[in-house]
Design a protein around this motif. Structure first.
Motif, mmCIF file in Angstrom:
data_model
loop_
_atom_site.group_PDB
_atom_site.id
_atom_site.type_symbol
_atom_site.label_atom_id
_atom_site.label_comp_id
_atom_site.label_asym_id
_atom_site.label_seq_id
_atom_site.Cartn_x
_atom_site.Cartn_y
_atom_site.Cartn_z
ATOM 1 N N PHE A 268 174.252 22.066 71.034
ATOM 2 C CA PHE A 268 174.073 22.853 71.308
ATOM 3 C C PHE A 268 172.371 22.410 72.021
ATOM 4 O O PHE A 268 171.744 22.758 73.174
ATOM 5 C CB PHE A 268 173.812 25.056 70.546
ATOM 6 N N ASP A 269 171.952 21.672 70.933
ATOM 7 C CA ASP A 269 170.871 21.574 71.563
ATOM 8 C C ASP A 269 170.821 20.146 73.070
ATOM 9 O O ASP A 269 169.946 20.563 73.382
ATOM 10 C CB ASP A 269 170.081 20.810 70.652
ATOM 11 N N ALA A 270 171.839 20.360 72.847
ATOM 12 C CA ALA A 270 172.154 18.954 73.810
ATOM 13 C C ALA A 270 172.454 19.787 75.463
ATOM 14 O O ALA A 270 171.421 19.505 76.218
ATOM 15 C CB ALA A 270 173.494 18.143 73.471
ATOM 16 N N ARG A 271 172.965 20.886 75.241
ATOM 17 C CA ARG A 271 173.264 21.653 75.726
ATOM 18 C C ARG A 271 171.689 22.593 76.590
ATOM 19 O O ARG A 271 171.203 21.953 77.497
ATOM 20 C CB ARG A 271 174.087 23.100 76.230
ATOM 21 N N ARG A 272 170.796 22.580 75.343
ATOM 22 C CA ARG A 272 169.457 22.942 75.861
ATOM 23 C C ARG A 272 168.606 21.787 76.722
ATOM 24 O O ARG A 272 167.694 21.771 77.743
ATOM 25 C CB ARG A 272 168.737 23.779 74.510
ATOM 26 N N ALA A 273 169.584 20.777 76.066
ATOM 27 C CA ALA A 273 168.175 19.241 77.108
ATOM 28 C C ALA A 273 168.327 18.794 78.259
ATOM 29 O O ALA A 273 167.608 19.230 78.647
ATOM 30 C CB ALA A 273 168.344 18.168 76.113
ATOM 31 N N LEU A 274 169.243 19.615 78.384
ATOM 32 C CA LEU A 274 169.755 19.393 80.583
ATOM 33 C C LEU A 274 168.975 20.677 80.801
ATOM 34 O O LEU A 274 168.744 20.102 82.060
ATOM 35 C CB LEU A 274 171.577 19.263 80.272
ATOM 36 N N ILE A 275 169.262 21.932 79.859
ATOM 37 C CA ILE A 275 169.282 22.829 80.510
ATOM 38 C C ILE A 275 167.208 21.844 81.384
ATOM 39 O O ILE A 275 166.603 22.353 82.249
ATOM 40 C CB ILE A 275 168.805 23.483 79.897
ATOM 41 N N ASP A 276 166.551 21.930 80.233
ATOM 42 C CA ASP A 276 165.176 21.282 80.155
ATOM 43 C C ASP A 276 165.051 20.414 81.078
ATOM 44 O O ASP A 276 163.752 19.418 80.495
ATOM 45 C CB ASP A 276 164.185 21.134 78.445
ATOM 46 N N ALA A 277 166.071 19.942 81.262
ATOM 47 C CA ALA A 277 165.723 18.142 82.107
ATOM 48 C C ALA A 277 165.465 16.907 81.181
ATOM 49 O O ALA A 277 163.739 16.117 82.003
ATOM 50 C CB ALA A 277 164.465 18.087 83.022
ATOM 51 N N THR B 225 171.497 24.171 88.922
ATOM 52 C CA THR B 225 172.285 23.967 87.329
ATOM 53 C C THR B 225 173.435 23.321 86.935
ATOM 54 O O THR B 225 173.900 23.308 85.814
ATOM 55 C CB THR B 225 173.150 25.190 87.852
ATOM 56 N N GLY B 226 172.938 22.286 87.394
ATOM 57 C CA GLY B 226 173.374 20.652 86.803
ATOM 58 C C GLY B 226 174.909 20.362 87.230
ATOM 59 O O GLY B 226 175.706 19.781 86.291
ATOM 60 N N ASP B 227 175.245 21.241 87.801
ATOM 61 C CA ASP B 227 177.553 21.144 88.980
ATOM 62 C C ASP B 227 177.310 20.130 89.477
ATOM 63 O O ASP B 227 177.384 20.825 90.364
ATOM 64 C CB ASP B 227 177.571 22.469 89.344
ATOM 65 N N ARG B 228 177.252 18.535 88.992
ATOM 66 C CA ARG B 228 177.282 17.870 90.148
ATOM 67 C C ARG B 228 179.555 17.540 90.580
ATOM 68 O O ARG B 228 179.088 16.925 92.036
ATOM 69 C CB ARG B 228 177.092 16.360 89.477
#
Length: 561
Positions: free
Chosen positions: A62-71, A317-320
């Motif tokens: 979950f920390d990894a997903r949050r880090a992606l949100i935080d760029a 939203t990072g949906d490449r």
């Protein structure tokens, strides 16, 4: 996984952690970054209190997903690595498969194609090995949720056929479990994955296949609506978008436009950025088709504007994957509208993005998935053949080959060991006077009685015909005689009346025992074949003595006239 204690504060239970897990997974599913960020802020401290490796892995995931949100891609990569390290201390369960599948989706979101596929393969293998388990959401739910996240991951990697297969597998598992919300979620996912594959097939000119897939999507959406569940508004809106899209893929363009317009207005008023982009994309595709089909067009400009908005939403939203789709469709649309410079801009952006997507890697990984499935089926067939080779199909007992293998592995002389050969009395008369089906039933019942009344640790095999073998590890002769007398009495006292046999069924039993080696003698006891021959000789003695009795070298054993 075990509960844990926050030092100096309150005890955190397994239920607390489990509830946090499902809240965060639910917030992850709609690809709505603000929703996930809020849940993560609320629950991060609770997850950080856990020390069990499985919960540590989830915390890092979950920390990894949050880090992606935080760029912060470097932090995301480090968190994924920490999660994988923690998973090294976890057993191979459905929950571990779910964690791997979720991590695979995180890596796919980060556009780490190879890393995502490695995790997806591992998750798929674990999910298949775990199999569905009955009863409560704590057991069955991780299994179908693993397939859900595998489907989302494979879809993000443009492996749409595999994504559909995983969604269907998850839906089948969810259908056997009591939670209606889970069944609804998997049905909606099945509808979505089928309609996205239908769109791809239609783009390739496979209109008939696209219509078939759209029909499945509509059936899944209808089934979801019939469930006794009131979904969240955003979930309901997504289902409405998918259903309208399926209608369009099935050829009902005009009928789909009105419902899609209505849900489009509602989504832009109430829902998050990703769902707004998704709805824009679907409406743009429908309008583009209507523009081509209608005389004079009229909807092409609106479709282009919607694609631009959708591309911005997916980039945010990072949906490449869907961002790339928008770029390609923008290039095609503007070229068709006679705007070559703009078309070149969009197509160049698409080429750059597509190069990053490693198309060849996806093809190789898709081939690996297919090969892995074939290998799994070959392993299953081999296991079936091994079972047939070692199991008697009539009684379910081990067969002669199985018995010989077992006996060959048992050392004689370390402790006493006994063998008993059991024969059904007058079995030929049963077959001659009734039928072979009656004879088969007698053998099945005798096998069940032997299994039921033997000692714990004793092993029963069907040796040949109406002859059975009982292996009694560490049994002296007197112990073996008592055990076999109990088996003989159980058969004699059983109720055989429903088979209308000429007389009740009985068995005769011969026993032989190999004593432990005398430490003062160097001689090794004879092998099991010699022991079997001795037991068989005493079986013959029991038969000649009147049947329905037990015989052994040292005593006559029990008998009944």
């Amino acid at each position: 996984m075990e509960g844990c204690v926050i030092p100096g504060t309150i005890r955190v239970t397994e239920r607390d952690l489990d509830a946090a897990l499902w809240r965060l997974l639910a917030a992850s599913d709609p690809v709505d970054p603000p929703s996930f960020a809020r849940e993560h802020d609320d629950l991060a401290d609770l997850l950080h209190s856990a020390t069990d490796p499985a919960w540590v892995a989830w915390r890092h995931a979950f920390d990894a997903r949050r880090a992606l949100i935080d760029a912060d891609p470097d932090a995301a990569t480090a968190a994924v690595g920490a999660a994988r390290t923690a998973l090294g201390g976890c057993p191979p369960t459905a929950t571990t498969a779910l964690t791997l599948a979720y991590l695979a989706h995180v890596e796919a979101t980060a556009d780490h194609v190879d890393a995502a596929m490695l995790l997806a393969v591992d998750a798929s293998l674990l999910a298949e090995a775990a199999g569905p388990t009955a009863g409560g959401t704590g057991r069955g739910r991780p299994h179908h949720q693993a397939h859900l996240w595998l489907s989302l991951t494979l879809g993000a990697l443009d492996l749409e056929q595999l994504a559909v297969a995983q969604a269907l597998q998850g839906s089948r598992i969810a259908a056997a479990l009591p939670d209606v919300a889970d069944r609804w979620q998997l049905l909606r996912l099945c509808a979505q994955q089928h309609v996205e594959l239908a769109q791809t097939q239609r783009r390739r000119g496979q209109d008939q296949r696209a219509a078939e897939l759209a029909a499945v999507a509509l059936a899944c959406a209808t089934e979801a609506r019939e469930l006794d569940r009131e979904p969240d508004p955003a979930d309901q809106d997504l289902l409405d978008v998918v259903q309208a899209w399926a209608m369009a893929c099935a050829g009902d363009l005009e009928d789909a436009l009105g419902p899609l317009r209505r849900v489009h207005r509602r989504v832009h008023r109430d829902d998050g950025i990703w769902l707004r982009g998704y709805t824009d994309l679907v409406l743009a595709r429908l309008l583009a088709r209507l523009s081509r089909d209608r005389t004079g067009g009229g909807s092409a400009e609106e479709a282009t504007d919607l694609l631009v908005d959708a591309a911005g939403a997916f980039a945010a939203t990072g949906d490449r994957r869907r961002y790339r789709q928008c770029l390609l469709e923008l290039g095609q649309a503007t070229a068709a509208q006679g705007r070559p410079a703009e078309a070149l801009h969009w197509l160049e952006a698409y080429r750059s993005e597509a190069g990053r997507a490693h198309a060849r890697s996806r093809e190789l990984w898709a081939e690996m998935f297919v090969r892995r499935s074939r290998l799994r089926e070959a392993e299953r067939q081999a296991a079936v053949l091994r079972t047939y080779a070692l199991e008697d199909p009539l009684t379910g007992l081990g067969n002669r080959r199985s018995a010989e293998r077992r006996l060959g592995s048992m050392p004689l002389g370390e402790a006493p060991m006994s063998l008993a050969v059991v024969d059904v009395d007058r079995f030929k008369e049963v077959n001659d006077d009734t039928s072979h089906s009656h004879g088969d039933e007698v053998l099945r019942r005798v096998a069940d009685l032997l299994r039921e009344h033997c000692r714990g640790g004793d092993e029963v095999y069907r040796w040949a015909g109406d002859e059975f073998l009982v292996v009694l590890p560490e049994a002296t002769e007197s112990q073996a005689l008592l055990a076999m007398e109990r088996l003989r009495a159980a058969v004699a006292d059983a109720d055989w009346g429903d088979l209308q046999l000429p007389e009740p069924v009985t068995v005769s039993i011969g026993v032989a025992t190999a004593p432990p080696r005398d430490p003062e003698q160097a001689a090794v006891p004879s092998g099991w074949r010699s022991l079997f021959d001795t037991a068989d000789l005493h079986l013959f003695s029991a038969k000649r003595g009147g049947r329905n009795r037990v015989r052994a070298p040292g005593a006559a054993g029990g008998e009944t006239a």
